[in-house]
Design an enzyme around this catalytic site. Structure first.
Site: not given
Ligand SMILES: *Cc1c(COP(=O)(O)O)cnc(C)c1O
Length: 439
Positions: A294, A364
Site C-alpha cells: 500500500p 506561471c
C-alpha cells in the site's frame, strides 16, 4: 457553534468524513486537536501537515481487515507515496517493510530503520549499480519486469556470489487505475512481464545460477476502488502459480501490489473488508506467503497542505482565489487532473455562505489550477487546507519558479513537530557551479 443553515456546505461534509479534522469555535480547523492556524503562525505557509495517528490507525485497520479473513500478508509500504524519514520510521516501527523503486528510496528506508530483508525492489529500469548495492545488502525481494532485466540480475548476482530472490512481476492485461496515467496493468503499459511469457521465464529463472525465484507479483495501477478488477488480475496469476506448481516448480510468494483508492472529494471509501474477503476466497487453501504494497491508501488521508489566500482576483468571467501553494508543491491536479477537497480553516469562514471560486496557485502556468470550488468568500490572508495530500504530494514537489520546498509538520502524541524546515531561498542554488568567465 456552526450556523445550522450552513452545515450542508461541501466543506462541512468533507471535514465530517475525516476523523482527525474538526472545527473548534475559537481555534478554527484542527488536525488531531492541533489548530492549523497555530501551525501556520509558527511555520508559515505553504506547509504540509501530517497526522501520525492516522497513519498508524490505517496500518492497523489494513492488518485487521486481512486478519478477519485469517490472512497475515507482509506489508511493504510504497516509499514513493511519501518518503519522509519520520513517516518511513512510523511505518517501519509498526512492522511494515518497504517497496522501493530506486537506490535512493532503498537508502531512505534503510536510514529510517527498515532492514533490507523487509524490502521489495520494484521498477522497470533498475541500474546495474542499484542491483549490485541492494543485492550486496541482502534485499528481500526484487520484482523483475522483463526477460532482459532477469539476465542483468543473474549477471550481477553471480558476480557477487549470491542468489537473487526474484519475483516475476506479471502484467495481467487488466485496465484499472483511476486515470490513464496511473494504469500499469494493461498490455500496452511499460510495466511487467506478459502473462504468456511468464511460465517459460519463471522456469528459466529457476534453472539459472544467480537467481532464486521466490514467487510472482503484480501491480495493476493506482486509485482503484473495485475489488473485482484486482480479482481478475489475481485470478490470472493464481492460475499461473497452479500451472507452475503442477509442473514441479516451487512458487512460495504472491505479491498483490498496491493501488487501493482513497476518496479525494466526496466519495466512498475503498471496500477494504470486501477486498480482503475476495483475496481469501480466490487464494483459497493454497499455501502462499502474501505481500501487500500500500502507498496512497496508507498515507494520503493522513496529510494536508496548508495554504494562505494571497488575493482574490475578479476577472471578466471568473473569480480567482490565488493561493501561496501551487503546482510546484502539489503537482497532482496539473499532472492527473486530480481534485482534492479544499476547506476553510477559520471558524468564521466555515460558518459563512458559499460562493463559486476558481482556486489557483501563483505559478506561471495555466495548469497551476486546483479547480472550481464552492467556498466561503475568503479574504486575502485567509487559510485553507487542501485535503488528502499525504501521498504523492511532497515526493512530487519541485522548485519551479524558484519556489523553495515547503515546511513539513508531523502531529504525533498531540504535539506538532517540525519535520522539515522550509527550504531557504539560497539553498536553491547551493549545488550550482558557475564556471569562470572565459579569457
Ligand atoms: C506505486 C506502487 C505501489 C503503491 O501504489 P498505491 O496506489 O500508492 O497504493 C505499489 N507497488 C508498486 C510496484 C508500485 O509501483
Amino acid at each position: 457553534m456552526m450556523n445550522a443553515l450552513n452545515r450542508d456546505q461541501p466543506w462541512h461534509r468533507l471535514v465530517a468524513a475525516r476523523p482527525g479534522l474538526a472545527w473548534h469555535a475559537m481555534d478554527g480547523l484542527c488536525l488531531d486537536d492541533v489548530p492549523l492556524a497555530r501551525i501556520a503562525a509558527e511555520t508559515g505557509t505553504p506547509s504540509w501537515v501530517y497526522s501520525a495517528a492516522t497513519i498508524t490507525g490505517r496500518l492497523a485497520a489494513l492488518r485487521g481487515a486481512f486478519a478477519a479473513e485469517n490472512l497475515t500478508p507482509a506489508l511493504r509500504y510504497a516509499v514513493k507515496a511519501n518518503d519522509h524519514l519520520a513517516i518511513l520510521g512510523l511505518v517501519g516501527a509498526a512492522g511494515a517493510g518497504a517497496d522501493v523503486t530506486s537506490l535512493g528510496e532503498f537508502a531512505r528506508a534503510e536510514a529510517a530503520g527498515i532492514g533490507p530483508a523487509a524490502m521489495v525492489f520494484s521498477g522497470v529500469g533498475k541500474r546495474p549499480d542499484e542491483l549490485r548495492a541492494t543485492l550486496a545488502a541482502g534485499i528481500g525481494q526484487i520484482n523483475v519486469e522483463s526477460a532482459e532485466e532477469l539476465g542483468m540480475i543473474a549477471e550481477v548476482a553471480t558476480s557477487l556470489g549470491v542468489a537473487a530472490p526474484v519475483c516475476l512481476r506479471i502484467n495481467p492485461d487488466i485496465a484499472a487505475g483511476g486515470h490513464d496515467k496511473i494504469s500499469t496493468g494493461r498490455a500496452s503499459d511499460k510495466f511487467g512481464i506478459p502473462l504468456d511469457d511468464a511460465n517459460a521465464l519463471y522456469r528459466r529463472a529457476a534453472a539459472t545460477p544467480g537467481l532464486a525465484p521466490v514467487g510472482l507479483s503484480t501491480h495493476i495501477g493506482s486509485q482503484i476502488f473495485d475489488p473485482s478488477l484486482f480479482e481478475a488480475a489475481y485470478a490470472r496469476i493464481l492460475g499461473l502459480i497452479d500451472t507452475l506448481r503442477a509442473e514441479g516448480i516451487a512458487v512460495d510468494r504472491f505479491d498483490l501490489g498496491g493501488g487501493f483508492g482513497i476518496p479525494y472529494d466526496d466519495g466512498i471509501a475503498f471496500p477494504l473488508h470486501a477486498h480482503a474477503a475476495m483475496v481469501r476466497r480466490i487464494v483459497g487453501n493454497r499455501h502462499l506467503d502474501l505481500i501487500v504494497e500500500p502507498g496512497r491508501w496508507l498515507v494520503g488521508p493522513a496529510g494536508l497542505l496548508l495554504a494562505r489566500v494571497i488575493l482574490i482576483k475578479q476577472a471578466a468571467t471568473e473569480r480567482f482565489a490565488v493561493l501561496d501553494a501551487g503546482m510546484n508543491d502539489l503537482l497532482r491536479p496539473a499532472l492527473y487532473g486530480a481534485r482534492h477537497g479544499i476547506v476553510p480553516v477559520a471558524a468564521a469562514d466555515a460558518a459563512a455562505a458559499s460562493h463559486r471560486v476558481e482556486v489557483v496557485g501563483p505559478v506561471c502556468e495555466s495548469s497551476d489550477r486546483f479547480g472550481s470550488y464552492d467556498l466561503p468568500a475568503l479574504a486575502p490572508g485567509a487559510l485553507v487546507a487542501i485535503l488528502d495530500a499525504g501521498a504523492y504530494g511532497t515526493t512530487m514537489s519541485n522548485t519551479y519558479n524558484a519556489r523553495p520546498f515547503a515546511a513539513q509538520v508531523l502531529i504525533a502524541g498531540g504535539t506538532p513537530h517540525l519535520i522539515r524546515r522550509r527550504q531557504a531561498v539560497a539553498e536553491l542554488w547551493r549545488d550550482e557551479i558557475v564556471p569562470p568567465a572565459p579569457g
